[in-house]
Design a protein around this motif. Structure first.
Motif, PDB file in Angstrom:
ATOM      1  N   SER A 127       0.870  -1.398   0.133  1.00 54.53           N
ATOM      2  CA  SER A 127       0.049  -0.052  -0.202  1.00 54.53           C
ATOM      3  C   SER A 127       0.763   1.339  -0.127  1.00 54.53           C
ATOM      4  O   SER A 127       0.465   2.246  -0.714  1.00 54.53           O
ATOM      5  CB  SER A 127      -1.003   0.009   1.264  1.00 54.53           C
ATOM      6  N   PHE A 128       1.995   1.261   0.571  1.00 56.85           N
ATOM      7  CA  PHE A 128       2.984   2.474   0.751  1.00 56.85           C
ATOM      8  C   PHE A 128       3.479   2.725  -0.567  1.00 56.85           C
ATOM      9  O   PHE A 128       3.552   3.649  -1.031  1.00 56.85           O
ATOM     10  CB  PHE A 128       3.758   2.127   1.818  1.00 56.85           C
ATOM     11  N   GLU A 129       3.902   1.453  -1.244  1.00 57.95           N
ATOM     12  CA  GLU A 129       4.422   1.694  -2.545  1.00 57.95           C
ATOM     13  C   GLU A 129       3.523   2.098  -3.540  1.00 57.95           C
ATOM     14  O   GLU A 129       3.813   3.122  -4.376  1.00 57.95           O
ATOM     15  CB  GLU A 129       5.106   0.484  -3.047  1.00 57.95           C
ATOM     16  N   VAL A 130       2.386   1.628  -3.782  1.00 57.12           N
ATOM     17  CA  VAL A 130       1.106   2.328  -4.316  1.00 57.12           C
ATOM     18  C   VAL A 130       1.058   3.477  -4.231  1.00 57.12           C
ATOM     19  O   VAL A 130       0.753   4.461  -5.112  1.00 57.12           O
ATOM     20  CB  VAL A 130      -0.150   1.303  -4.268  1.00 57.12           C
ATOM     21  N   ALA A 131       0.936   4.086  -2.826  1.00 57.72           N
ATOM     22  CA  ALA A 131       0.905   5.407  -2.438  1.00 57.72           C
ATOM     23  C   ALA A 131       1.632   6.235  -3.174  1.00 57.72           C
ATOM     24  O   ALA A 131       1.460   7.555  -3.634  1.00 57.72           O
ATOM     25  CB  ALA A 131       0.792   6.039  -0.888  1.00 57.72           C
ATOM     26  N   LYS A 132       2.979   5.784  -3.095  1.00 60.21           N
ATOM     27  CA  LYS A 132       4.100   6.734  -3.862  1.00 60.21           C
ATOM     28  C   LYS A 132       3.945   6.859  -5.104  1.00 60.21           C
ATOM     29  O   LYS A 132       4.115   8.196  -5.749  1.00 60.21           O
ATOM     30  CB  LYS A 132       5.382   6.257  -3.248  1.00 60.21           C
ATOM     31  N   SER A 133       3.311   6.108  -5.846  1.00 55.46           N
ATOM     32  CA  SER A 133       3.433   6.103  -7.315  1.00 55.46           C
ATOM     33  C   SER A 133       1.812   6.261  -7.943  1.00 55.46           C
ATOM     34  O   SER A 133       1.880   6.735  -9.258  1.00 55.46           O
ATOM     35  CB  SER A 133       3.658   4.827  -7.986  1.00 55.46           C
ATOM     36  N   SER A 134       1.011   6.393  -7.191  1.00 52.22           N
ATOM     37  CA  SER A 134      -0.601   6.547  -7.653  1.00 52.22           C
ATOM     38  C   SER A 134      -0.666   7.924  -8.195  1.00 52.22           C
ATOM     39  O   SER A 134      -0.387   8.668  -7.259  1.00 52.22           O
ATOM     40  CB  SER A 134      -1.504   6.064  -6.666  1.00 52.22           C
ATOM     41  N   PRO A 135      -1.251   8.237  -9.446  1.00 53.03           N
ATOM     42  CA  PRO A 135      -1.686   9.274  -9.660  1.00 53.03           C
ATOM     43  C   PRO A 135      -3.056   9.951  -9.162  1.00 53.03           C
ATOM     44  O   PRO A 135      -3.577  10.952  -9.490  1.00 53.03           O
ATOM     45  CB  PRO A 135      -2.001   9.238 -11.374  1.00 53.03           C
ATOM     46  N   VAL A 136      -3.686   9.099  -8.400  1.00 49.31           N
ATOM     47  CA  VAL A 136      -5.104   9.476  -7.692  1.00 49.31           C
ATOM     48  C   VAL A 136      -4.977   8.997  -6.233  1.00 49.31           C
ATOM     49  O   VAL A 136      -4.062   8.386  -5.815  1.00 49.31           O
ATOM     50  CB  VAL A 136      -6.256   8.469  -8.340  1.00 49.31           C
ATOM     51  N   PRO A 137      -5.744   9.667  -5.335  1.00 42.32           N
ATOM     52  CA  PRO A 137      -5.882   9.552  -4.012  1.00 42.32           C
ATOM     53  C   PRO A 137      -6.231   8.008  -3.628  1.00 42.32           C
ATOM     54  O   PRO A 137      -6.701   7.186  -4.308  1.00 42.32           O
ATOM     55  CB  PRO A 137      -7.058  10.280  -3.435  1.00 42.32           C
ATOM     56  N   LEU A 138      -5.475   7.692  -2.531  1.00 41.87           N
ATOM     57  CA  LEU A 138      -5.319   6.439  -1.960  1.00 41.87           C
ATOM     58  C   LEU A 138      -5.950   6.379  -0.431  1.00 41.87           C
ATOM     59  O   LEU A 138      -5.491   7.010   0.261  1.00 41.87           O
ATOM     60  CB  LEU A 138      -4.102   5.737  -1.964  1.00 41.87           C
ATOM     61  N   ILE A 139      -6.982   5.543  -0.069  1.00 46.19           N
ATOM     62  CA  ILE A 139      -7.485   5.363   1.073  1.00 46.19           C
ATOM     63  C   ILE A 139      -7.151   4.039   1.587  1.00 46.19           C
ATOM     64  O   ILE A 139      -7.266   2.801   1.096  1.00 46.19           O
ATOM     65  CB  ILE A 139      -9.156   5.392   1.281  1.00 46.19           C
ATOM     66  N   VAL A 140      -6.187   3.820   2.880  1.00 47.76           N
ATOM     67  CA  VAL A 140      -5.683   2.595   3.424  1.00 47.76           C
ATOM     68  C   VAL A 140      -6.667   2.498   4.421  1.00 47.76           C
ATOM     69  O   VAL A 140      -6.947   3.199   5.324  1.00 47.76           O
ATOM     70  CB  VAL A 140      -4.287   2.841   3.809  1.00 47.76           C
ATOM     71  N   VAL A 141      -7.435   1.239   4.546  1.00 46.53           N
ATOM     72  CA  VAL A 141      -8.084   0.671   5.637  1.00 46.53           C
ATOM     73  C   VAL A 141      -7.785  -0.298   6.595  1.00 46.53           C
ATOM     74  O   VAL A 141      -7.272  -1.267   6.160  1.00 46.53           O
ATOM     75  CB  VAL A 141      -9.544   0.000   4.880  1.00 46.53           C
ATOM     76  N   PRO A 142      -7.321   0.111   7.792  1.00 44.52           N
ATOM     77  CA  PRO A 142      -6.738  -0.980   8.786  1.00 44.52           C
ATOM     78  C   PRO A 142      -7.933  -1.832   9.214  1.00 44.52           C
ATOM     79  O   PRO A 142      -9.139  -1.775   9.389  1.00 44.52           O
ATOM     80  CB  PRO A 142      -6.330   0.050  10.033  1.00 44.52           C
ATOM     81  N   GLU A 143      -7.350  -3.079   9.788  1.00 47.41           N
ATOM     82  CA  GLU A 143      -8.156  -4.179  10.180  1.00 47.41           C
ATOM     83  C   GLU A 143      -9.244  -3.645  11.322  1.00 47.41           C
ATOM     84  O   GLU A 143     -10.263  -4.359  11.396  1.00 47.41           O
ATOM     85  CB  GLU A 143      -7.449  -5.276  10.435  1.00 47.41           C
ATOM     86  N   GLU A 144      -8.724  -2.731  12.035  1.00 41.21           N
ATOM     87  CA  GLU A 144      -9.519  -2.403  13.127  1.00 41.21           C
ATOM     88  C   GLU A 144     -10.745  -1.516  12.866  1.00 41.21           C
ATOM     89  O   GLU A 144     -11.550  -1.061  13.788  1.00 41.21           O
ATOM     90  CB  GLU A 144      -8.694  -1.187  14.076  1.00 41.21           C
ATOM     91  N   THR A 145     -10.780  -1.156  11.502  1.00 37.19           N
ATOM     92  CA  THR A 145     -12.140  -0.306  10.962  1.00 37.19           C
ATOM     93  C   THR A 145     -13.431  -0.949  11.386  1.00 37.19           C
ATOM     94  O   THR A 145     -13.536  -2.100  11.003  1.00 37.19           O
ATOM     95  CB  THR A 145     -11.878   0.131   9.721  1.00 37.19           C
TER      96      THR A 145
END
Length: 280
Positions: A127-145
């Motif tokens: 997810s961190f690698e995708v965040a660095k390269s993604s041209p669009v916003p990224l929401i990361v959902v933790p397992e505690e959600t």
């Protein structure tokens, strides 16, 4: 507003949580959800071309079956209308880039933990690698959600002009929602400077509101060392539903926090995190 959400999956439990989170947003904003999976097949120069092709066909067939099972498990009949899916051969970062273009996605939602083993892509560690390269916003959902609300949105600010573009992006994604925005600035300082710091933060938030009109806006100066524990404490104390982090495209390491802290927040936050890449 949001038109298409991309959900990378490795068919794990947390990927299922990310899909359910996406469907809740899709239902609210009446947008599409596209689920994608990146698969790999064993390829060897010691095998002939026919054997390599058979391995590829087998890997794709297995991925197709798992995708069908995953969607049946995680989707109710009334939500199925929002979903489409696809498979991509290759690593997750490259596959996400292809899927964004193919699906026309303007938001990615990922889980923070994924399945392990050669068969699956480690969604959580990617997810961190995708965040660095993604041209669009990224929401990361933790397992505690435990809820999929967008009522309380926290914005961590360091008084950079990129805040303006970040707010415009947020408003473009969510439109004129009933969300409340709370701005936080973390500063390691003594009481002597706290009044000055509060005044600076208040002035900054007022200037942002003039440029990007938003209702239900508040702010808070938080004194303490920048840390994952402090970020989680802020989110829990304020019942935050979504935490916003900004990454500046000009220099990935020139941002609100040091690299290791950003990575820790992405992987270990107890609150969903929206990561925005902003050009400066």
């Amino acid at each position: 507003m949001i038109q298409s959400i991309l959900v990378p999956t490795d068919f794990s439990e947390n990927a299922g949580l990310a899909l359910r989170y996406s469907l809740a947003i899709a239902k609210r904003f009446d947008c599409r959800v596209h689920v994608m999976h990146a698969f790999t097949a064993f390829q060897s120069s010691f095998q002939n071309e026919a054997s390599n092709r058979e391995d590829l066909i087998r890997a794709e067939q297995e991925a197709t079956e798992e995708m069908d099972s995953f969607l049946k498990t995680e989707t109710t009949e009334d939500l199925a209308i929002y979903i489409s899916s696809s498979l991509f051969k290759g690593n997750i970062v490259e596959a996400v880039a292809q899927a964004i273009t193919a699906a026309g996605s303007d938001l990615i939602i990922m889980g923070t933990k994924g399945a392990s083993g050669l068969k699956h892509t480690l969604i959580g560690s990617s997810s961190f690698e995708v965040a660095k390269s993604s041209p669009v916003p990224l929401i990361v959902v933790p397992e505690e959600t435990q809820n999929f609300k967008l009522e309380q949105i926290a914005f961590l600010t360091d008084y950079a002009n990129s805040d303006i573009n970040a707010l415009k992006t947020l408003k473009g994604l969510f439109g004129s929602t009933k969300s409340s925005y709370r701005f936080f600035h973390m500063k390691l300082s003594e009481e002597d400077s706290s009044e000055t710091d509060r005044h600076i933060l208040a002035e900054w938030v007022q200037s942002l509101k003039k440029i990007v009109p938003l209702d239900n806006v508040s702010h808070e100066l938080v004194q303490g060392e920048e840390s994952l524990a402090l970020v989680n404490e802020i989110a829990e104390r304020n019942n935050i539903d979504l935490l916003v982090l900004t990454i500046r495209k000009k220099n990935f390491f020139e941002k609100l926090f040091q690299k290791n802290l950003v990575k820790a927040i992405v992987h270990q936050s107890k609150t969903p995190v929206l990561i925005l890449q902003i050009a400066v």
